[in-house]
Design an enzyme around this catalytic site. Structure first.
Site, PDB file in Angstrom:
ATOM      1  CG  ASP A 123      -1.906  -1.129   1.255  1.00 44.20           C
ATOM      2  OD1 ASP A 123      -2.455  -1.449   0.194  1.00 44.20           O
ATOM      3  OD2 ASP A 123      -2.144  -1.685   2.339  1.00 44.20           O
ATOM      4  CG  ASP A 141      -6.700  -1.578  -1.381  1.00 41.08           C
ATOM      5  OD1 ASP A 141      -6.891  -2.799  -1.540  1.00 41.08           O
ATOM      6  OD2 ASP A 141      -5.785  -1.122  -0.662  1.00 41.08           O
TER       7      ASP A 141
END
Length: 163
Positions: A123, A141
């Protein structure tokens, strides 16, 4: 009788999401070392911050003993398979169904690649305001979230359009 064209061609969108997700994660891994150090993009709102997640959304199950990796791998495969089946039964012109499904499949498979390759998801996008900070996330995401929201919104308004 000739079969009706289905929406499987929207899997090209899934492939684009996967490629963009993996390229952006490669960039994050090479440009944002060490992990956890914020790199301001829009001060007061957006940082690039490298982070790793062995769990799911909001680090759900991240502190588990490792079994969660395979749980989320199986979950991603099953959900992607169901959504591809849904695309196969969707008319090619039904973009309000096909577009969100393509985004969700691309996002699920983008994160699946990370889980299989590194046992964690990379991330790097951090949105924040003052003391509040949203959990760090990635482009996969975004695909999952935007696709899910679109499915809900289009589903809610589809009933009103038919009425």
């Amino acid at each position: 009788m000739k079969p009706k064209p289905n929406a499987l061609n929207w899997l090209l969108l899934s492939a684009v999401v996967i490629v963009l997700d993996q390229l952006s994660k490669w960039w994050a891994l090479t440009a944002l070392q060490p992990a956890g150090v914020p790199h301001p993009v829009i001060p007061g709102f957006l940082n690039w911050t490298l982070a790793f997640n062995t769990g799911a959304a909001f680090s759900f199950l991240a502190d588990s003993a490792g079994w969660q990796r395979w749980f989320f791998v199986v979950l991603a495969v099953v959900i992607s398979g169901v959504l591809v089946g849904w695309l196969a039964r969707t008319a090619r012109g039904d973009w309000k169904t096909a577009l969100p499904l393509g985004l969700i499949v691309g996002g699920a498979l983008g994160n699946l690649i990370d889980r299989l390759h590194a046992a964690q998801v990379t991330d790097f996008i951090q949105v924040y305001y003052r003391e509040w900070s949203y959990p760090v996330f990635n482009l996969a995401d975004c695909g999952i979230t935007v696709g899910a929201v679109m499915l809900v919104v289009f589903g809610l308004f589809a009933g009103k359009a038919k009425a």
